[in-house]
Design a protein around this motif. Structure first.
Motif, PDB file in Angstrom:
ATOM      1  N   LEU A  13       0.764  -1.185  -0.122  1.00 37.37           N
ATOM      2  CA  LEU A  13      -0.131   0.011   0.072  1.00 37.37           C
ATOM      3  C   LEU A  13       0.909   1.316  -0.133  1.00 37.37           C
ATOM      4  CD1 LEU A  13      -2.883  -1.101   2.426  1.00 37.37           C
ATOM      5  CD2 LEU A  13      -2.861  -0.748   0.060  1.00 37.37           C
ATOM      6  N   GLU A  14       2.131   1.052   0.567  1.00 42.06           N
ATOM      7  CA  GLU A  14       3.032   2.349   0.519  1.00 42.06           C
ATOM      8  C   GLU A  14       3.660   2.516  -0.876  1.00 42.06           C
ATOM      9  OE1 GLU A  14       6.441   2.409   3.144  1.00 42.06           O
ATOM     10  OE2 GLU A  14       4.985   2.247   4.636  1.00 42.06           O
ATOM     11  N   VAL A  15       3.430   1.536  -1.564  1.00 40.92           N
ATOM     12  CA  VAL A  15       4.008   1.931  -3.011  1.00 40.92           C
ATOM     13  C   VAL A  15       3.131   2.272  -4.199  1.00 40.92           C
ATOM     14  CG1 VAL A  15       6.326   0.604  -2.672  1.00 40.92           C
ATOM     15  CG2 VAL A  15       4.381  -0.559  -3.843  1.00 40.92           C
ATOM     16  N   ALA A  18      -1.088   6.911  -4.226  1.00 36.29           N
ATOM     17  CA  ALA A  18      -1.678   7.176  -2.658  1.00 36.29           C
ATOM     18  C   ALA A  18      -3.192   7.184  -3.153  1.00 36.29           C
ATOM     19  CB  ALA A  18      -1.241   8.662  -2.246  1.00 36.29           C
ATOM     20  N   ARG A  19      -3.762   7.493  -4.206  1.00 34.97           N
ATOM     21  CA  ARG A  19      -5.194   8.082  -4.524  1.00 34.97           C
ATOM     22  C   ARG A  19      -5.925   6.455  -4.420  1.00 34.97           C
ATOM     23  NH1 ARG A  19      -7.127   7.006  -9.871  1.00 34.97           N
ATOM     24  NH2 ARG A  19      -5.344   6.654 -11.180  1.00 34.97           N
ATOM     25  N   LEU A  20      -5.271   5.547  -4.742  1.00 36.87           N
ATOM     26  CA  LEU A  20      -5.824   4.161  -4.710  1.00 36.87           C
ATOM     27  C   LEU A  20      -5.409   3.276  -3.596  1.00 36.87           C
ATOM     28  CD1 LEU A  20      -4.653   3.376  -8.593  1.00 36.87           C
ATOM     29  CD2 LEU A  20      -7.101   3.828  -7.736  1.00 36.87           C
ATOM     30  N   GLY A  25      -6.455  -1.236  -0.335  1.00 33.73           N
ATOM     31  CA  GLY A  25      -6.410  -1.830   1.085  1.00 33.73           C
ATOM     32  C   GLY A  25      -7.803  -2.489   1.407  1.00 33.73           C
ATOM     33  N   ARG A  26      -8.918  -2.042   1.115  1.00 34.06           N
ATOM     34  CA  ARG A  26     -10.069  -2.364   1.529  1.00 34.06           C
ATOM     35  C   ARG A  26     -10.362  -3.776   0.827  1.00 34.06           C
ATOM     36  NH1 ARG A  26     -13.350   2.235   1.750  1.00 34.06           N
ATOM     37  NH2 ARG A  26     -14.423   1.617  -0.199  1.00 34.06           N
ATOM     38  N   ASN A  32      -9.841 -11.133  -0.583  1.00 34.87           N
ATOM     39  CA  ASN A  32      -8.893 -12.099  -0.813  1.00 34.87           C
ATOM     40  C   ASN A  32      -8.230 -11.854  -1.952  1.00 34.87           C
ATOM     41  OD1 ASN A  32      -7.984 -13.774   0.943  1.00 34.87           O
ATOM     42  ND2 ASN A  32      -9.097 -15.602  -0.117  1.00 34.87           N
ATOM     43  N   VAL A  33      -7.686 -10.573  -2.350  1.00 31.74           N
ATOM     44  CA  VAL A  33      -7.095 -10.427  -3.588  1.00 31.74           C
ATOM     45  C   VAL A  33      -5.732 -11.050  -3.654  1.00 31.74           C
ATOM     46  CG1 VAL A  33      -6.231  -8.201  -4.834  1.00 31.74           C
ATOM     47  CG2 VAL A  33      -8.293  -8.129  -3.997  1.00 31.74           C
TER      48      VAL A  33
END
Lengths: 307, 165
Positions: A13-15, A18-20, A25-26, A32-33
């Motif tokens: 999520l850090e890389v 940011a807008r996504l 994350g959700r 189960n992505v």
């Protein structure tokens, strides 16, 4: 039993842009992505085991976002990961592997560089603590690890199983003692090493040689680290089979995976068939997965079940 | 007799004073020379060890010539992952009075890490050459200045000594 490491997810999520980050994350936590795919000028695709989602409402992944993503994936050092990029993947902190595609630059018939990068596939690794523990005795013969082939079609979880098997053999989980274990990790998938530090748990007695051809890294490991067992993923070439034969001559066991659905397919690989017939490879198992539990099936039909 | 001693003392004091002045104005020269040394270290770390930016900054922070600067850049780079921003913020303390060279450094560090190995090495060669030229230029300018300061202070001392005598 199969679960994700929160640290790995946080690193992913850090890389990503940011807008996504929030929406992805959700999805990772609820759906189960398994893969996050970015393609320039197209919406982001999330792939789960049973479905995939296109995030059309969040617009397309832009060219500038692609450059920024590559820069972050390489931790600001694109030059340091040029060899990995030429092979089409990089490993990020946390152990996730990112497949990359673009325009290869070929010199003397060999891809030396990847430019015009247009697509990324972030593969979220599973951690399967203990999945190999109930089965680890199937890899021990006369008090030492036996040279063994684990066969399964893609998607069953060979790499996940092999990683946990390395941890069990190394830490002595489910067996009498831990063994000096080595991993020839050609694609850096088993250990997920970043700057030579394994990001995934592969056991306390395990040494890793990553990003080198198996035919080169196996003899190097044997010479330098004196392992009792070497694990490696997806043997394919004649050189790989030669490395297994040579290791057996040095009294070092090899546990390797191979793409095959059945023993008929295993036997159809002539080099593998020969090694099985002359006893260099002492055992072969077909790996099956039901839910999160693995089981092994032998050539004569014997079955070793996990939990 | 006392006048003679005072005259000799004046000449000696003026020589020491000249030396002190000279040591103060060699600051920029040694800064550029240290930058050149550190850039050569970066080149080696990339060329022979393929070290990442984080590892390079760690090494320079531990044993670089401009340790303070690199430690500051390392701190900022770890926070933002952005080398360009880290350099621009941290390099305010890096004193170089030549605008052209300053711009070259800014341009180099703003794109540092974004290219392949060959591109980075060729950009490094270029900035190392610029730094060496700059070092040479400052050294030549400095030599002239140092000679002038030493001569003037010594002559001043002799003049004062003659007046006393």
């Amino acid at each position: 039993m199969l679960k994700r490491n929160d640290k790995t997810i946080a690193c992913i999520l850090e890389v990503i842009p940011a807008r996504l980050a929030q929406i992805i994350g959700r999805y990772i936590r609820t759906e189960n992505v398994e893969e996050i795919r970015f393609r320039i000028n197209r919406p982001v695709q999330l792939v789960a085991s049973d479905k995939d989602v296109l995030l059309t409402q969040y617009g397309v992944f832009s060219y500038s976002e692609s450059g920024a993503l590559l820069h972050r994936l390489c931790m600001g050092s694109v030059y340091a990961l040029e060899d990995e990029l030429a092979k089409g993947y990089v490993t990020i902190i946390g152990g996730a592997r990112v497949g990359i595609c673009g325009r290869p630059v070929v010199e003397h018939g060999r891809i030396v560089k990847l430019t015009d990068i247009q697509g990324f596939n972030i593969r979220i690794p599973y951690e399967a603590y203990g999945c190999a523990e109930p089965l680890v005795n199937a890899f021990i013969k006369d008090g030492r690890p036996a040279t063994t082939i684990i066969a399964a079609p893609p998607g069953v979880g060979k790499t996940t199983f092999l990683r946990d098997l390395a941890r069990c053999l190394s830490d002595g989980k489910g067996i009498e003692r831990g063994y000096r274990t080595a991993i020839a990790d050609e694609r850096n998938e088993l250990s997920g090493s970043v700057e030579a530090v394994p990001m995934l748990d592969i056991g306390a007695r395990t040494d890793v040689m990553s990003l080198a051809a198996k035919s080169e890294s196996i003899p190097m490991l044997i010479r330098s680290m004196n392992p009792e067992v070497v694990l490696t993923d997806e043997i394919m070439t004649d050189d790989d089979y030669d490395a297994i034969s040579d290791a057996a001559c040095h009294g070092v066991s090899i546990i390797a995976t191979v793409h095959a659905r059945s023993f008929r397919e295993i036997r159809s690989i002539s080099r593998l068939n020969r090694l099985l017939d002359n006893g260099v490879i002492e055992r072969a198992w077909i790996l099956k997965r039901q839910g999160s539990a693995f089981s092994l099936i032998g050539e004569t039909g014997e079955k070793v079940c996990g939990d | 007799m006392w006048r003679l001693i005072a005259g000799i003392a004046l000449v000696l004091i003026s020589c020491v004073f000249g030396g002190l002045l000279c040591s103060n104005i060699t600051g920029e020269s040694s800064t550029v020379s240290d930058m050149g040394e550190d850039l050569r270290t970066i080149r080696s770390l990339i060329k022979y060890e393929r070290k990442s930016m984080r590892e390079i900054l760690e090494r320079l922070c531990e044993c670089g010539k401009l340790r303070g600067l690199w430690c500051e850049i390392k701190k900022l780079f770890e926070q933002s992952g952005n080398m360009s921003g880290a350099w621009l913020t941290a390099s305010k303390t890096f004193t170089v009075h030549n605008d052209e060279y300053r711009q070259e450094l800014d341009s180099f560090f703003s794109g540092f890490g974004t290219g392949g190995i060959e591109a980075e090495l060729s950009r490094l060669e270029k900035i190392i050459c610029s730094t060496e030229r700059m070092e040479e230029k400052i050294k030549n300018e400095l030599d002239g200045k140092l000679k002038l300061i030493r001569t003037l202070t010594t002559l001043g001392g002799i003049a004062l000594a003659l007046i006393i005598l």
